[in-house]
Write a protein that holds these residues in place. Sequence first.
Motif, mmCIF file in Angstrom:
data_model
loop_
_atom_site.group_PDB
_atom_site.id
_atom_site.type_symbol
_atom_site.label_atom_id
_atom_site.label_comp_id
_atom_site.label_asym_id
_atom_site.label_seq_id
_atom_site.Cartn_x
_atom_site.Cartn_y
_atom_site.Cartn_z
ATOM 1 N N GLY A 107 63.924 24.237 -6.131
ATOM 2 C CA GLY A 107 63.992 23.576 -4.934
ATOM 3 C C GLY A 107 62.173 24.021 -4.300
ATOM 4 N N ASP A 108 61.458 23.306 -3.748
ATOM 5 C CA ASP A 108 60.522 23.308 -3.412
ATOM 6 C C ASP A 108 60.040 24.506 -2.601
ATOM 7 O OD1 ASP A 108 61.093 20.817 -3.193
ATOM 8 O OD2 ASP A 108 62.402 20.705 -1.088
ATOM 9 N N GLY A 109 60.088 25.879 -3.399
ATOM 10 C CA GLY A 109 59.209 26.854 -2.594
ATOM 11 C C GLY A 109 58.950 27.801 -1.507
ATOM 12 N N SER A 110 60.588 27.054 -0.404
ATOM 13 C CA SER A 110 59.904 27.440 0.581
ATOM 14 C C SER A 110 61.724 28.765 0.615
ATOM 15 C CB SER A 110 60.211 26.571 2.314
ATOM 16 O OG SER A 110 60.541 27.290 3.367
ATOM 17 N N SER A 111 61.401 29.506 1.660
ATOM 18 C CA SER A 111 62.491 30.639 1.813
ATOM 19 C C SER A 111 63.582 29.541 2.440
ATOM 20 C CB SER A 111 61.932 32.098 2.325
ATOM 21 O OG SER A 111 61.087 31.359 3.588
ATOM 22 N N ALA A 112 63.057 29.090 3.265
ATOM 23 C CA ALA A 112 63.679 27.994 4.319
ATOM 24 C C ALA A 112 64.817 27.451 3.479
ATOM 25 C CB ALA A 112 63.729 28.057 5.818
ATOM 26 N N ASP A 113 64.479 26.827 2.124
ATOM 27 C CA ASP A 113 65.089 25.835 1.575
ATOM 28 C C ASP A 113 66.086 26.531 0.751
ATOM 29 O OD1 ASP A 113 66.257 24.478 -0.622
ATOM 30 O OD2 ASP A 113 64.245 24.358 -1.069
ATOM 31 N N ASN A 166 60.347 33.702 8.759
ATOM 32 C CA ASN A 166 60.205 32.236 9.886
ATOM 33 C C ASN A 166 60.195 31.223 9.595
ATOM 34 O OD1 ASN A 166 59.413 31.893 12.426
ATOM 35 N ND2 ASN A 166 57.127 31.934 12.377
ATOM 36 N N GLU A 167 59.872 30.773 8.421
ATOM 37 C CA GLU A 167 59.918 29.947 7.269
ATOM 38 C C GLU A 167 61.395 28.135 7.819
ATOM 39 O OE1 GLU A 167 58.618 29.595 3.561
ATOM 40 O OE2 GLU A 167 58.090 31.291 3.734
ATOM 41 N N VAL A 168 60.338 27.167 7.596
ATOM 42 C CA VAL A 168 61.341 26.249 8.219
ATOM 43 C C VAL A 168 61.882 24.927 7.325
ATOM 44 C CG1 VAL A 168 62.152 24.183 9.450
ATOM 45 C CG2 VAL A 168 60.483 26.559 10.399
ATOM 46 N N TYR A 169 62.867 24.627 6.753
ATOM 47 C CA TYR A 169 62.915 23.488 5.208
ATOM 48 C C TYR A 169 63.384 22.327 6.094
ATOM 49 C CZ TYR A 169 64.971 20.919 1.860
ATOM 50 O OH TYR A 169 65.263 20.111 0.791
ATOM 51 N N HIS A 170 63.189 21.459 5.823
ATOM 52 C CA HIS A 170 63.024 19.399 6.878
ATOM 53 C C HIS A 170 63.636 18.406 5.178
ATOM 54 C CE1 HIS A 170 62.772 15.875 9.089
ATOM 55 N NE2 HIS A 170 63.247 16.529 8.800
ATOM 56 N N SER A 171 64.842 18.037 5.705
ATOM 57 C CA SER A 171 64.775 17.004 4.816
ATOM 58 C C SER A 171 65.225 15.822 5.473
ATOM 59 C CB SER A 171 65.759 17.414 3.468
ATOM 60 O OG SER A 171 65.771 16.265 2.846
ATOM 61 N N LYS A 294 56.248 27.838 9.876
ATOM 62 C CA LYS A 294 55.537 27.077 7.933
ATOM 63 C C LYS A 294 56.486 26.462 7.653
ATOM 64 C CE LYS A 294 54.638 27.223 3.522
ATOM 65 N NZ LYS A 294 54.676 28.146 2.390
ATOM 66 N N VAL A 295 56.313 25.141 8.212
ATOM 67 C CA VAL A 295 57.235 23.751 7.529
ATOM 68 C C VAL A 295 57.061 23.220 6.234
ATOM 69 C CG1 VAL A 295 57.898 21.582 8.418
ATOM 70 C CG2 VAL A 295 57.709 23.482 10.557
ATOM 71 N N THR A 296 58.034 23.348 6.053
ATOM 72 C CA THR A 296 58.087 22.793 4.411
ATOM 73 C C THR A 296 58.497 21.293 4.329
ATOM 74 O OG1 THR A 296 58.030 24.981 2.847
ATOM 75 C CG2 THR A 296 58.805 22.705 1.901
ATOM 76 N N GLU A 297 58.374 20.052 3.657
ATOM 77 C CA GLU A 297 59.345 18.944 4.076
ATOM 78 C C GLU A 297 59.766 18.518 3.259
ATOM 79 O OE1 GLU A 297 59.625 16.754 6.095
ATOM 80 O OE2 GLU A 297 58.633 17.793 7.962
ATOM 81 N N GLY A 298 61.125 18.646 2.720
ATOM 82 C CA GLY A 298 61.977 19.007 1.400
ATOM 83 C C GLY A 298 61.456 17.541 1.070
ATOM 84 N N ASP A 299 61.655 16.676 0.859
ATOM 85 C CA ASP A 299 61.822 14.840 0.664
ATOM 86 C C ASP A 299 60.140 14.612 0.136
ATOM 87 O OD1 ASP A 299 64.377 14.559 2.319
ATOM 88 O OD2 ASP A 299 63.308 13.189 3.867
ATOM 89 N N GLU A 300 59.673 15.178 0.247
ATOM 90 C CA GLU A 300 57.677 15.140 -0.022
ATOM 91 C C GLU A 300 57.644 16.142 -1.557
ATOM 92 O OE1 GLU A 300 55.862 12.737 0.698
ATOM 93 O OE2 GLU A 300 56.647 12.172 2.232
#
Length: 421
Positions: A107-113, A166-171, A294-300
């Motif tokens: 995955g992308d290393g985020s707990s929200a993934d 308090n982590e966010v995953y976006h794709s 913390k926001v992780t952009e999954g596409d990137e």
Amino acid sequence: MAPNASDDSTTAGEVDDLRAGRRKAVRYVVPVTVVGIAAATIGLVPALADSGDPDLPKITAQQLLDKIAASDVQQLSGTVKITTDLGLPDLGGLESGLLSGVAQQGGDGSSADPSAKLTELASGTHTLRVAADGPDRQKLSLLENAAEYSVIHNGKDVWGYDSASNEVYHSTVDESADNGGDRTGKDADPVPATPKELTEDALKAVDDTTSVTVDGTVQVAGRDAYKLLVKPKQSGSTVGAISVAVDAKTGLPLKFTLTPASGGAAVVDAGFTQVSFSKPAASTFDFTAPKGAKVTEGDEAGKSDESGAAPEGFGGSGTPETLAQDFEGAGGPNVIGKGWTSVATFGTGGEGVPSGSDTGSDAGGALGGFLGSFGDKVSGKFGSGTVYSTRLINALITDDGKVYVGAVTKDTLVKAANTGK
């Protein structure tokens, strides 16, 4: 043609007619990566009390299958209670942490993934809130002690939010995908998270090796339903039976139960405890990242994935067809046998099972130790290897790095390996 009213089972000739229009249900866009072979079937099970045997008009198995295929519920909300009993050894919670850790590698290393978070459904009891409003808006929330994890699909956006960290995953949804945009930017398949999705996967296995009958009526979440019973005709499968409670009015599966051939508690048993077919409020699918999250952009992050990464999209009902599809990214599978006793085989590109000494990652070492804790040594014409067992999926990993996996017994795996050799 459909069977007559006195015939409650499908025939081989009718099976081809079932496949054309069966996949119309709303699906929840929840990408999942699971590397452990034992987790190739993420089970969903509620402690759900059924009540009453409603008096419904007689229906044949073919007619009930047609009813499921024609179901086109676009709007719903409700609660699904889930418990999973794959029969993994008790390692003090290591198995859940291990699967989550391995998933995060892909995955992308985020707990929200969702690739990491939803592996928690592979064990224990969970409560989900689900909502859908057509193919472009769905929400799934995993309720935890003093916390909540949600996946929201709204138009092109897919959001994952873990309130505990308090982590966010976006794709974003890839609208060019051949399934109508039901994928994330990383082109991952959704994990089955409702009885409808599990039923669709299970019905892919319906052929002349399968018995399909109507097994009476039942009430689920206050709604009258028919019970569809699917059983392998062959010996050697670990699947005992699959029972599906089908809403008499809408044709939507309300409860899915998979019991193992070995007996005991269900391995997979997902059902609604509450359901409504009213349109959810539009605000249900709104999401704005909380301040400070913390926001992780999954596409990137996904653009930098290595080509040798583990195959994505593991999950499903455990049928040979879904297993073979899952392993397409792992060197390409061959399938030995037919129907419920089919075995998918592929090469790992290495030798035997990973161990802490021959892998460069903590997750890989943990996986090797985990698998080694419940394996049985076997031998045959193929050579020697180790069988790793759950109550549903078994896998034989040979000492020279070949894998044979399926919802079959240990003896059936060894026989397939001897044939494959």
